[in-house]
Design a protein around this motif. Structure first.
Motif, mmCIF file in Angstrom:
data_model
loop_
_atom_site.group_PDB
_atom_site.id
_atom_site.type_symbol
_atom_site.label_atom_id
_atom_site.label_comp_id
_atom_site.label_asym_id
_atom_site.label_seq_id
_atom_site.Cartn_x
_atom_site.Cartn_y
_atom_site.Cartn_z
ATOM 1 N N ASP A 116 -33.515 119.062 14.293
ATOM 2 C CA ASP A 116 -34.665 119.326 15.150
ATOM 3 C C ASP A 116 -34.470 120.537 16.052
ATOM 4 O O ASP A 116 -35.284 120.786 16.935
ATOM 5 N N ALA A 117 -33.377 121.266 15.856
ATOM 6 C CA ALA A 117 -33.155 122.497 16.622
ATOM 7 C C ALA A 117 -33.841 123.668 15.928
ATOM 8 O O ALA A 117 -33.980 123.689 14.708
ATOM 9 N N ASN A 118 -34.300 124.619 16.702
ATOM 10 C CA ASN A 118 -34.964 125.799 16.127
ATOM 11 C C ASN A 118 -34.592 127.012 16.951
ATOM 12 O O ASN A 118 -34.485 126.942 18.164
ATOM 13 N N TRP A 119 -34.414 128.136 16.271
ATOM 14 C CA TRP A 119 -34.007 129.340 16.989
ATOM 15 C C TRP A 119 -34.343 130.619 16.241
ATOM 16 O O TRP A 119 -34.139 131.707 16.760
ATOM 17 N N LEU A 120 -34.845 130.540 15.036
ATOM 18 C CA LEU A 120 -35.097 131.729 14.242
ATOM 19 C C LEU A 120 -36.592 132.074 14.220
ATOM 20 O O LEU A 120 -37.445 131.209 14.393
ATOM 21 N N TYR A 121 -36.883 133.349 14.013
ATOM 22 C CA TYR A 121 -38.258 133.807 13.863
ATOM 23 C C TYR A 121 -38.616 133.854 12.381
ATOM 24 O O TYR A 121 -37.854 134.368 11.565
ATOM 25 N N ALA A 122 -39.773 133.306 12.044
ATOM 26 C CA ALA A 122 -40.236 133.297 10.655
ATOM 27 C C ALA A 122 -41.113 134.508 10.397
ATOM 28 O O ALA A 122 -42.070 134.771 11.144
ATOM 29 N N ILE A 123 -40.799 135.259 9.364
ATOM 30 C CA ILE A 123 -41.568 136.442 8.990
ATOM 31 C C ILE A 123 -41.988 136.292 7.531
ATOM 32 O O ILE A 123 -41.156 136.000 6.661
#
Length: 400
Positions: A8-15
């Motif tokens: 449930d952790a998130n840290w990246l940008y989706a492109i």
């Protein structure tokens, strides 16, 4: 993006790439619906009242050509300040050019008066002097572009001395070229029209009386006004430059709570070199032992993230004995994974408790060293020694 360790952790940008002809608003709505549906299936986003926040979540699609917007927001204030200082410098330079044009026009007043007396049209004189000013401004713009190009290459060469294939393009874009051309053109017109107008309205009779020997000249009032504006702008610019220099000096010499003298940082990538998780621990022990044995090395510390580099790792923190925090609670914290001699190496003393030792291994009880900011945030009126806390995945595994 999901992590296998902390799902449930998130840290990246989706492109992503959008197909031609796709309606962005419709696609944005579909992705928002999919996001809310996925969040409703994850317990971490539905417990403790967090499900009330799910309907508020939505996705905003932005053009990726400008880069990651978070980076723009972080550097935006500094860039605005730099642009303001550049504008002040440009104004002072334009005032200098305007004064030079007025001084040049003053020396030509006798010539202009004679030409007017001989029948020269004032519009033609204004057009001639305005053309000279515009040409001068355009030449200045070209010189400025050349210097900017050379300066950019020099900065990149200093920042990346060994880079053979640099991904940063130093060539100015068409927008930058158009802006520079328009700025040069406007500068030439604005700061050339006043001297041209004043000079073209010289009295032809003054040519016979020796206009250059006149002690009282009303036409010098605009020049005096420009000199006053130039002095005022120069004073403001000098004050701003002094304050900026002092700020940069304070930032350079501020106390971060760690020692930086005679400290060196070496970046290693064991996973990129083929080491798996089972072998990384042994590799770290060997590296620390071999580096410590080098002549002149006093202490060696290993860390997942080195200090003062702007990178971090963190999630929400839960304290043992307290209710699960709600969705609006400020429970974020950053941490690092370090070796036993890390704090000794960076010159960070222990205020209370103890640091890490060689007995703290992967199979022993997990212990944590926290800073005063962590204590003030999570234990403002309590003794933190011996308390347990953890992330939502680890629960209460860490002990202070």
């Amino acid at each position: 993006m999901q992590s296998s360790i902390a799902p449930d952790a998130n840290w990246l940008y989706a492109i992503g790439r959008v197909k031609p002809g796709v309606n962005i608003a419709s696609l944005q709505s579909k992705i928002s619906v999919a996001l809310r549906h996925w969040l409703s299936t994850r317990s971490a986003y539905t417990v403790n009242g967090a499900d009330t926040q799910i309907p508020k979540q939505h996705v905003i699609l932005a053009a990726a050509g400008a880069g990651v917007q978070n980076m723009q927001q972080q550097t935006g204030d500094g860039l605005h300040l730099l642009m303001a200082i550049s504008g002040l410098v440009l104004l002072v330079a334009c005032a200098n050019v305007a004064n030079l044009m007025l001084a040049r026009a003053s020396t030509r007043r006798s010539e202009i008066s004679l030409r007017v007396a001989l029948g020269a049209a004032r519009t033609r004189l204004v057009r001639q002097m305005l053309t000279e000013s515009v040409v001068l401004g355009c030449i200045g713009g070209l010189v400025g572009l050349a210097m900017a190009q050379a300066g950019t290459r020099m900065i990149l060469a200093l920042a990346f001395p060994d880079a053979k294939h640099l991904a940063i393009d130093t060539h100015p874009s068409a927008i930058v070229l158009g802006f520079a051309f328009m700025l040069s053109l406007i500068t030439g017109i604005v700061f050339g029209i006043v001297p041209a107008w004043i000079t073209s309205h010289s009295n032809p009779a003054e040519a016979l009386r020796g206009v250059n020997r006149s002690t009282r000249d009303r036409s010098s009032l605009p020049q005096k006004g420009l000199i006053i504006c130039q002095a005022a702008l120069s004073l403001v610019l000098l004050m701003a430059a002094g304050l900026l220099t002092k700020t940069l000096r304070n930032l350079e010499h501020q106390n971060f709570g760690i020692a930086t003298a005679n400290r060196y940082v070496l970046h290693l990538d064991p996973a990129g070199a083929g080491y798996n998780i089972a072998k990384i621990g042994t590799l770290n022990e060997q590296l620390e032992r071999q580096f410590t044995a080098l002549p002149g090395v006093q202490s060696v510390g290993l860390a997942l993230y080195s200090t003062l580099e702007g990178n971090n790792w963190g999630e929400g923190v839960r304290i043992e004995g307290r209710p699960t925090p709600g969705p609006e609670a400020d429970i974020g914290s950053s941490w690092d994974r370090v070796s036993p001699h890390f704090f000794e190496t960076i010159g960070q003393p222990m205020i209370r408790g103890r640091g890490f030792t060689d007995q703290d291994t992967a199979t022993s009880r997990l212990v944590t060293v926290v800073n005063q900011t962590f204590v003030k945030k999570f234990f403002p009126n309590e003794d933190p020694i011996g308390r347990h806390f953890g992330t939502f995945e680890q629960k209460y595994a860490n002990q202070l």
